[in-house]
Design an enzyme around this catalytic site. Structure first.
Site, PDB file in Angstrom:
ATOM      1  N   LYS A  15       0.954  -1.250  -0.093  1.00 14.90           N
ATOM      2  CA  LYS A  15      -0.148  -0.093   0.033  1.00 14.90           C
ATOM      3  C   LYS A  15       0.878   1.274   0.083  1.00 14.90           C
ATOM      4  CE  LYS A  15      -2.001  -1.151   3.759  1.00 14.90           C
ATOM      5  NZ  LYS A  15      -1.404  -2.182   4.181  1.00 14.90           N
ATOM      6  N   ARG A  90      -9.159   1.653   9.063  1.00 14.33           N
ATOM      7  CA  ARG A  90      -8.873   0.092   9.240  1.00 14.33           C
ATOM      8  C   ARG A  90      -9.944  -0.632  10.237  1.00 14.33           C
ATOM      9  NH1 ARG A  90      -3.047   0.720   9.112  1.00 14.33           N
ATOM     10  NH2 ARG A  90      -1.793  -1.200   9.294  1.00 14.33           N
ATOM     11  N   ARG A 129      11.672  -5.443   4.709  1.00 16.82           N
ATOM     12  CA  ARG A 129      11.372  -4.027   4.439  1.00 16.82           C
ATOM     13  C   ARG A 129      12.434  -3.085   5.136  1.00 16.82           C
ATOM     14  NH1 ARG A 129       5.340  -1.864   5.444  1.00 16.82           N
ATOM     15  NH2 ARG A 129       5.602  -2.503   7.599  1.00 16.82           N
ATOM     16  N   ARG A 162      11.753  -1.626  10.852  1.00 14.66           N
ATOM     17  CA  ARG A 162      10.626  -1.186  11.829  1.00 14.66           C
ATOM     18  C   ARG A 162      10.719  -2.485  12.911  1.00 14.66           C
ATOM     19  NH1 ARG A 162       5.486   0.512   8.648  1.00 14.66           N
ATOM     20  NH2 ARG A 162       4.557  -0.916  10.307  1.00 14.66           N
ATOM     21  N   ARG A 173      -0.127  -8.953  13.387  1.00 16.15           N
ATOM     22  CA  ARG A 173      -0.675  -7.744  12.558  1.00 16.15           C
ATOM     23  C   ARG A 173      -1.679  -8.336  11.497  1.00 16.15           C
ATOM     24  NH1 ARG A 173       4.509  -4.958  11.010  1.00 16.15           N
ATOM     25  NH2 ARG A 173       3.183  -4.231   9.382  1.00 16.15           N
TER      26      ARG A 173
HETATM   27  P1  ADP Z   1       1.513  -1.543   7.486  1.00 18.92           P
HETATM   28  O1  ADP Z   1       2.740  -0.802   6.657  1.00 18.92           O
HETATM   29  O2  ADP Z   1       2.263  -2.929   8.053  1.00 18.92           O
HETATM   30  O3  ADP Z   1       0.481  -1.444   6.788  1.00 18.92           O
HETATM   31  P2  ADP Z   1       1.314   0.902   9.139  1.00 18.92           P
HETATM   32  O4  ADP Z   1       2.442   1.526   9.193  1.00 18.92           O
HETATM   33  O5  ADP Z   1       0.251   1.259   8.315  1.00 18.92           O
HETATM   34  O6  ADP Z   1       1.559  -0.737   9.012  1.00 18.92           O
HETATM   35  O7  ADP Z   1       0.639   0.794  10.677  1.00 18.92           O
HETATM   36  C1  ADP Z   1       1.514   0.454  11.748  1.00 18.92           C
HETATM   37  C2  ADP Z   1       0.801   0.419  12.952  1.00 18.92           C
HETATM   38  O8  ADP Z   1       0.320   1.551  13.240  1.00 18.92           O
HETATM   39  C3  ADP Z   1      -0.414  -0.585  13.109  1.00 18.92           C
HETATM   40  O9  ADP Z   1       0.112  -1.846  13.372  1.00 18.92           O
HETATM   41  C4  ADP Z   1      -1.276   0.020  14.136  1.00 18.92           C
HETATM   42  O10 ADP Z   1      -0.804  -0.307  15.354  1.00 18.92           O
HETATM   43  C5  ADP Z   1      -1.144   1.544  13.927  1.00 18.92           C
HETATM   44  N1  ADP Z   1      -2.138   2.025  12.844  1.00 18.92           N
HETATM   45  C6  ADP Z   1      -1.914   2.349  11.616  1.00 18.92           C
HETATM   46  N2  ADP Z   1      -2.990   2.795  11.102  1.00 18.92           N
HETATM   47  C7  ADP Z   1      -3.742   2.639  12.117  1.00 18.92           C
HETATM   48  C8  ADP Z   1      -5.365   2.784  11.996  1.00 18.92           C
HETATM   49  N3  ADP Z   1      -5.992   3.344  11.071  1.00 18.92           N
HETATM   50  N4  ADP Z   1      -5.936   2.659  13.193  1.00 18.92           N
HETATM   51  C9  ADP Z   1      -5.337   1.940  14.116  1.00 18.92           C
HETATM   52  N5  ADP Z   1      -4.229   1.628  14.196  1.00 18.92           N
HETATM   53  C10 ADP Z   1      -3.569   2.214  12.984  1.00 18.92           C
HETATM   54  P1  ADP Z   2       2.139  -1.927   3.312  1.00 24.56           P
HETATM   55  O1  ADP Z   2       2.256  -0.422   3.235  1.00 24.56           O
HETATM   56  O2  ADP Z   2       0.929  -2.436   2.481  1.00 24.56           O
HETATM   57  O3  ADP Z   2       2.341  -2.510   4.598  1.00 24.56           O
HETATM   58  P2  ADP Z   2       4.880  -1.707   1.898  1.00 24.56           P
HETATM   59  O4  ADP Z   2       4.659  -0.734   0.536  1.00 24.56           O
HETATM   60  O5  ADP Z   2       5.454  -0.929   3.058  1.00 24.56           O
HETATM   61  O6  ADP Z   2       3.599  -2.430   2.346  1.00 24.56           O
HETATM   62  O7  ADP Z   2       5.521  -2.788   1.408  1.00 24.56           O
HETATM   63  C1  ADP Z   2       6.071  -3.855   2.028  1.00 24.56           C
HETATM   64  C2  ADP Z   2       7.436  -4.493   1.689  1.00 24.56           C
HETATM   65  O8  ADP Z   2       7.178  -5.028   0.432  1.00 24.56           O
HETATM   66  C3  ADP Z   2       8.563  -3.281   1.350  1.00 24.56           C
HETATM   67  O9  ADP Z   2       9.833  -3.826   1.596  1.00 24.56           O
HETATM   68  C4  ADP Z   2       8.368  -3.139  -0.146  1.00 24.56           C
HETATM   69  O10 ADP Z   2       9.497  -2.638  -0.839  1.00 24.56           O
HETATM   70  C5  ADP Z   2       7.775  -4.448  -0.645  1.00 24.56           C
HETATM   71  N1  ADP Z   2       6.920  -4.656  -1.836  1.00 24.56           N
HETATM   72  C6  ADP Z   2       5.769  -3.527  -2.126  1.00 24.56           C
HETATM   73  N2  ADP Z   2       5.234  -3.879  -3.071  1.00 24.56           N
HETATM   74  C7  ADP Z   2       6.063  -5.153  -3.515  1.00 24.56           C
HETATM   75  C8  ADP Z   2       5.858  -5.914  -4.832  1.00 24.56           C
HETATM   76  N3  ADP Z   2       4.744  -5.778  -5.558  1.00 24.56           N
HETATM   77  N4  ADP Z   2       6.497  -7.089  -4.829  1.00 24.56           N
HETATM   78  C9  ADP Z   2       7.707  -7.254  -3.996  1.00 24.56           C
HETATM   79  N5  ADP Z   2       7.953  -6.433  -3.115  1.00 24.56           N
HETATM   80  C10 ADP Z   2       7.255  -5.342  -2.823  1.00 24.56           C
END
Ligand code: ADP
Ligand code: ADP
Length: 217
Positions: A15, A90, A129, A162, A173
């Protein structure tokens, strides 16, 4: 005219990666709830302290404070034309609050790309990541490596892994996503806003699929 896009999908599906690419191309603001929480943690605010206790356990931060944080962010001038929301909503309560917020704004959620992926691949992506300290640019040691290990290509800042990307927290998660966030898939499908994108392709292929689907919508 405003355009609000909600990116939906499990942790690690891409995302943030796609939101950054799309925000650069479209000029729409990129709002990442996770980045906003991490900024608060870095600045040692009260919200940051509260959020951290949930984030390190892989749990969701409570709805009330999360909704208030997003409302503040959406009201900044760079969101006048709309935004790409990454990681919010979420929960169903957050989705309802977003509708109300955007109505005040004279807008609505226009489209919801749902990027899907298998759990095995999510775990693999998150374990590799690397995130940029200064502004959250995202890399992967295997799938999208920086030119120089440990250094952000875009702003030269330090890359770090992270704390919540370690295996046990990732498992939690994904479970939290399945329990609390996945109901939003049918919520937005019922509203006629969902478009499904296969997230198990390369970053470029996912971007292309997103662009094609958004054009059609
Ligand atoms: P990811 O990249 O894995 O999707 P995020 O960076 O979006 O993770 O989120 C990291 C953490 O921040 C989540 O595990 C949660 O604890 C918190 N968080 C992020 N967005 C939300 C939300 N919309 N509602 C509640 N907690 C959130
Ligand atoms: P999210 O925001 O949904 O948690 P991220 O965009 O942070 O996901 O991506 C999670 C990890 O996967 C990062 O290390 C990113 O570089 C990698 N990644 C994202 N999209 C792809 C893809 N299509 N193929 C392989 N690796 C990916």
């Amino acid at each position: 005219m405003t355009t609000f896009i909600v990116l939906l999908g499990p942790p690690g599906v891409g995302k943030g990666t796609q939101a950054k690419i799309f925000s650069e191309r479209s000029g729409l603001a990129h709002i990442s709830s996770g980045d906003l929480f991490r900024e608060n943690i870095k600045n040692q605010t009260e919200l940051g302290r509260l959020a951290q206790s949930y984030m390190t356990r892989g749990e969701l931060v409570p709805d009330d404070v999360t909704i208030a944080m997003i409302r503040d962010r959406i009201n900044r001038p760079d969101c006048a034309a709309g935004a790409i929301l990454d990681g919010f909503p979420r929960t169903p309560a957050q989705a309802d609050a977003l509708e109300v917020m955007l109505q005040e704004f004279g807008g609505q959620v226009d489209v919801v790309p749902f990027i899907s992926g298998s759990e095995e691949v999510l775990v693999e992506r998150l374990s590799g990541r690397w995130t940029c300290r200064a502004s959250g640019h995202i890399f992967n040691e295997k799938f999208n490596p920086p030119k120089q290990a440990g250094v952000c290509d875009f702003d030269g800042s330090e890359l770090y892994q992270r704390d919540d990307d370690k295996a046990e927290t990732v498992k939690r998660r994904i479970q939290v996503y399945l329990e609390q966030t996945s109901p939003l898939i049918s919520y937005y499908r019922d509203h006629g806003k969902l478009i499904e994108i296969d997230g198990m392709q390369s970053i470029e292929q996912v971007t292309q699929a997103l662009l094609v689907a958004l054009k059609k919508h």
